[in-house]
Design an enzyme around this catalytic site. Structure first.
Site, PDB file in Angstrom:
ATOM      1  N   GLY A 114      39.313  71.875   7.145  1.00 33.51           N
ATOM      2  CA  GLY A 114      38.112  72.316   6.540  1.00 33.51           C
ATOM      3  C   GLY A 114      37.041  72.779   7.949  1.00 33.51           C
ATOM      4  N   GLN A 132      29.250  72.977  12.402  1.00 32.39           N
ATOM      5  CA  GLN A 132      30.295  73.093  13.246  1.00 32.39           C
ATOM      6  C   GLN A 132      30.223  74.435  14.195  1.00 32.39           C
ATOM      7  OE1 GLN A 132      33.288  71.451  10.863  1.00 32.39           O
ATOM      8  NE2 GLN A 132      34.042  70.647  13.133  1.00 32.39           N
ATOM      9  N   CYS A 159      39.263  66.697  14.141  1.00 29.19           N
ATOM     10  CA  CYS A 159      38.011  67.501  13.907  1.00 29.19           C
ATOM     11  C   CYS A 159      38.063  68.507  15.090  1.00 29.19           C
ATOM     12  CB  CYS A 159      36.796  66.600  14.055  1.00 29.19           C
ATOM     13  SG  CYS A 159      35.284  67.184  13.668  1.00 29.19           S
ATOM     14  N   LEU A 160      37.795  69.728  14.584  1.00 32.78           N
ATOM     15  CA  LEU A 160      37.620  70.764  15.516  1.00 32.78           C
ATOM     16  C   LEU A 160      36.634  70.560  16.477  1.00 32.78           C
ATOM     17  CD1 LEU A 160      38.039  73.613  12.625  1.00 32.78           C
ATOM     18  CD2 LEU A 160      39.659  72.901  14.488  1.00 32.78           C
ATOM     19  N   HIS A 211      35.106  64.092   4.738  1.00 32.70           N
ATOM     20  CA  HIS A 211      34.792  64.555   6.073  1.00 32.70           C
ATOM     21  C   HIS A 211      33.600  65.539   6.320  1.00 32.70           C
ATOM     22  CE1 HIS A 211      36.495  65.095  10.485  1.00 32.70           C
ATOM     23  NE2 HIS A 211      36.021  66.089  10.464  1.00 32.70           N
ATOM     24  N   GLU A 212      34.151  66.644   5.565  1.00 29.23           N
ATOM     25  CA  GLU A 212      33.080  67.910   5.826  1.00 29.23           C
ATOM     26  C   GLU A 212      31.881  67.604   5.111  1.00 29.23           C
ATOM     27  OE1 GLU A 212      34.259  70.006   7.787  1.00 29.23           O
ATOM     28  OE2 GLU A 212      36.248  69.382   7.733  1.00 29.23           O
ATOM     29  N   HIS A 220      29.610  65.808   7.817  1.00 35.50           N
ATOM     30  CA  HIS A 220      28.956  66.728   8.749  1.00 35.50           C
ATOM     31  C   HIS A 220      27.779  67.259   8.508  1.00 35.50           C
ATOM     32  CE1 HIS A 220      31.712  67.471  12.121  1.00 35.50           C
ATOM     33  NE2 HIS A 220      32.969  67.611  11.375  1.00 35.50           N
TER      34      HIS A 220
END
Length: 152
Positions: A48, A53, A91-92, A133-134, A137
């Site tokens: 995702g 981000q 996580c990116l 998770h997304e 954010h």
């Protein structure tokens, strides 16, 4: 379409609560969706990506699992299971960091899709985890805030 730079922690934008998208059909939002999809594809194993981000403080995130791509505009978690599970997440915005996180095993999400149509997603397992998770954010919540401390 363009591959966007992924912001890395501790960039302050990652901690900001995002703004509601008023016009999901605007060319700016539609272009952002394409760019985010391309950026996620460029990052191999990513499940995702959320707009903060890539430096955009708007309520947009995407998740891709088992060949199905979910584009969520203004997503809200409408319900979640009381049963939780602990699993390692990455996580990116935190390259090569993987930590145990406790999350609900099932969620129901309401959002708009790419066309601006209202959708409901009932997810469990890995998709439920990725969506939580997304959406975190979008609230300025990072996975490090939810790390489960294990006894050594």
């Amino acid at each position: 379409m363009a591959i966007l730079e992924i912001l890395k922690y501790p960039n302050n934008l990652l901690r900001q609560k995002t703004k509601i998208i008023e016009d999901s059909q605007s060319s700016e939002i539609q272009e952002l969706i394409f760019d985010m999809l391309e950026t996620m594809e460029d990052n191999g194993n990513a499940l995702g990506l959320a707009a903060p981000q890539v430096g955009k403080s708007v309520r947009l995130c995407i998740a891709k699992l088992d060949g199905v791509t979910h584009i969520l505009i203004n997503p809200q978690i409408k319900s979640h299971s009381w049963i939780k599970g602990i699993a390692e997440e990455g996580c990116l915005s935190f390259p090569e960091k993987f930590i145990p996180i406790k999350r609900s095993k099932k969620v129901t999400i309401q959002a708009l899709d790419r066309k601006g149509e209202k959708i409901i997603i009932k997810a469990d397992g890995l998709l439920a985890r990725a969506l939580q998770h997304e959406i975190d954010h979008l609230e300025g919540i990072l996975f490090i805030d939810k790390e489960v401390k294990t006894k050594k």
